[in-house]
Design a protein around this motif. Sequence first.
Motif, PDB file in Angstrom:
ATOM      1  N   LYS A 196      -8.095 -10.803  -5.721  1.00  0.00           N
ATOM      2  CA  LYS A 196      -8.403 -10.010  -4.527  1.00  0.00           C
ATOM      3  C   LYS A 196      -7.740 -10.676  -3.330  1.00  0.00           C
ATOM      4  O   LYS A 196      -7.995 -11.848  -3.045  1.00  0.00           O
ATOM      5  CB  LYS A 196      -9.915  -9.935  -4.324  1.00  0.00           C
ATOM      6  N   THR A 215      -8.161  -7.864   2.785  1.00  0.00           N
ATOM      7  CA  THR A 215      -7.696  -6.518   2.435  1.00  0.00           C
ATOM      8  C   THR A 215      -8.536  -6.003   1.270  1.00  0.00           C
ATOM      9  O   THR A 215      -9.383  -6.709   0.724  1.00  0.00           O
ATOM     10  CB  THR A 215      -6.213  -6.520   2.014  1.00  0.00           C
ATOM     11  N   GLN A 235      -6.918  -4.926  -1.402  1.00  0.00           N
ATOM     12  CA  GLN A 235      -5.937  -4.950  -2.485  1.00  0.00           C
ATOM     13  C   GLN A 235      -6.398  -5.872  -3.617  1.00  0.00           C
ATOM     14  O   GLN A 235      -6.866  -6.987  -3.370  1.00  0.00           O
ATOM     15  CB  GLN A 235      -4.576  -5.432  -1.964  1.00  0.00           C
ATOM     16  N   ARG A 264      -5.243  -7.088  -7.820  1.00  0.00           N
ATOM     17  CA  ARG A 264      -4.227  -7.070  -8.866  1.00  0.00           C
ATOM     18  C   ARG A 264      -4.760  -7.805 -10.086  1.00  0.00           C
ATOM     19  O   ARG A 264      -5.325  -8.895  -9.961  1.00  0.00           O
ATOM     20  CB  ARG A 264      -2.934  -7.768  -8.397  1.00  0.00           C
TER      21      ARG A 264
END
Length: 225
Positions: free
Chosen positions: A66, A70, A72, A74
Amino acid sequence: MAEITIEVVRRERVGKSDSRRLRRADLIPAVLYGAGREPVSIQVPRRVLTDSFKEGGHENRIFLLKLGGTDQTRHAMIRELQLDPIDHRIVHVDFQRILMDQKVRVKVHLELEGVPHGVKTDGGILDFVTREIEVECMPSAIPHEVKVEVSSLRVGDHLEMGAVQLPDGVTYLGSPEVVVASVKHARMEVVETPAAEGAPVAAAATAPAEPEVIQRGKKEEAKES
């Protein structure tokens, strides 16, 4: 294998001096690459990462990274760990992005189960030949290890990968003729018995021959004088 969530921070500066600064702050410099995207330099909290290894190591473990500040995220796997040669602390990590709906190729350890009949009954020796294989599967189906039953092996038998049962959804990428394990005859060691003390030695009987010749030569010289 359950995934581990780690919050990471993007690194704005890179280089040896910045990496040393991060390590002094108990952070690990890292890079995230793969999946057709540009590499991103990040930093990871050392304690969070090392604590995650206590839950089963880092091999083939899936991490959810993480990006701090943000929303975001992955999925990634560790492809390389760089360790300090002296204290063996982690100095750098390479993460590879993965997509949870696409297959990945990973290496998995083999684990033998049971005692071969040839070892237990006939005194044979078990030879564990292949300890790791490469497989392909979905990230969620990566096995921690592949168990191989060897109880039925007798002396002279061997087990090939073609006969190994893999978990559902896991495909072996090597040759089916690769030998995993075999049972061999125990070697008989021949121990030479040392000669008994005081035993006659052939060379010793002829050893005085040369001195006798020398003595005769001296006598002849005396007569000539």
